[in-house]
Design a protein around this motif. Structure first.
Motif, mmCIF file in Angstrom:
data_model
loop_
_atom_site.group_PDB
_atom_site.id
_atom_site.type_symbol
_atom_site.label_atom_id
_atom_site.label_comp_id
_atom_site.label_asym_id
_atom_site.label_seq_id
_atom_site.Cartn_x
_atom_site.Cartn_y
_atom_site.Cartn_z
ATOM 1 N N GLY A 88 0.797 -1.223 0.000
ATOM 2 C CA GLY A 88 0.000 0.000 0.000
ATOM 3 C C GLY A 88 0.826 1.268 0.000
ATOM 4 N N LEU A 89 2.124 1.173 0.302
ATOM 5 C CA LEU A 89 2.996 2.346 0.306
ATOM 6 C C LEU A 89 3.480 2.706 -1.104
ATOM 7 N N PHE A 90 3.334 1.795 -2.053
ATOM 8 C CA PHE A 90 3.753 2.067 -3.423
ATOM 9 C C PHE A 90 2.670 2.864 -4.148
ATOM 10 N N PRO A 91 3.060 3.766 -5.045
ATOM 11 C CA PRO A 91 2.057 4.560 -5.777
ATOM 12 C C PRO A 91 1.161 3.683 -6.642
ATOM 13 N N TYR A 92 -0.111 4.046 -6.675
ATOM 14 C CA TYR A 92 -1.116 3.417 -7.545
ATOM 15 C C TYR A 92 -1.390 1.958 -7.189
ATOM 16 N N ILE A 93 -1.028 1.541 -5.979
ATOM 17 C CA ILE A 93 -1.379 0.202 -5.515
ATOM 18 C C ILE A 93 -2.392 0.351 -4.390
ATOM 19 N N PHE A 94 -3.491 -0.340 -4.514
ATOM 20 C CA PHE A 94 -4.607 -0.248 -3.579
ATOM 21 C C PHE A 94 -4.213 -0.820 -2.217
ATOM 22 N N THR A 95 -4.479 -0.081 -1.144
ATOM 23 C CA THR A 95 -4.176 -0.527 0.218
ATOM 24 C C THR A 95 -5.379 -1.273 0.767
#
Length: 225
Positions: A88-95
């Motif tokens: 979830g800390l990566f951009p554009y990845i859903f948490t």
């Protein structure tokens, strides 16, 4: 279009009314094949030492009467939540762990299985937990009510704790990031440093919250043995 502050965490992509954002929860599986190389990598050695440490700690919490392999479910739970928190800390990845629908799915079946096992196999032991030792007789009915309520809300407190801690840092980073275009060059540099510090804090929170979830699940299970 964002209708409120928290809608930034809602699923937004779908095909045939199937939300693809939840597939991010399975991305951690892609990391597993690297563990099967003949020559262990540094990541494998670090992960193995973490698993061994968790196994020893969970085994201590479960007590001497624990069955072999009982710590596997809690180690798997820790790894799964930690992978999702980090992704979830990566951009554009859903948490996914910032949603109660996901965290309740993790906590509720565990709690239900503990309760069913405890009440069916150790009924007297479960009743003894409702009245703490040394409670005065006049307070016993109230203590039974309090202990029952605290027992019932355990899965929701596990889920809300994880969700609130994950969504708080992400929300703060989103708010600070949205103010960037209206700032001067000096303030943007300060904002970047602040965001890096917040990202480092969120990495620590990701590990701590997965550890807390696994530890509390282990403590709840140790009460029914």
């Amino acid at each position: 279009m964002m209708t409120n502050l928290f809608s930034t965490f809602d699923p937004s992509s779908s095909i045939l009314n199937l939300s693809l954002n939840w597939m991010s929860s399975m991305l951690g599986i892609l990391i597993i094949p690297a563990m099967f190389w003949i020559i262990p990598s540094r990541v494998h050695l670090i992960y193995s030492s973490v698993i061994l440490t968790l196994h020893k700690e969970f085994k201590t919490l479960l007590g001497p009467s624990v069955h072999p392999g009982s710590t596997l479910i809690f180690i798997s739970l820790f790894s799964f939540i930690m992978f999702n928190n980090f992704l979830g800390l990566f951009p554009y990845i859903f948490t996914s762990t910032s949603h109660l629908a996901f965290t309740l799915i993790l906590s509720l079946p565990l709690w239900v299985s503990f309760m069913v096992y405890g009440w069916l196999n150790h009924t007297q032991h479960m009743f003894s937990h409702l009245v703490p030792q040394g409670t005065p007789g006049i307070l016993m009915p109230f203590m039974v009510c309090i202990e029952t309520i605290s027992n019932i809300i355990r899965p929701s407190t596990l889920a809300v704790r994880l969700t609130a801690n994950m969504i708080a840092g992400h929300l703060l980073m989103s708010l600070l990031g949205n103010t960037g275009p209206s700032m001067s060059i000096l303030m943007v540099n300060i904002l970047i440093i602040t965001q890096i510090l917040l990202l480092t804090l969120e990495m620590a929170v990701s590990i701590i919250q997965s550890y807390v979830f696994a530890i509390l699940s282990t403590l709840y299970s140790s009460e029914v043995i």
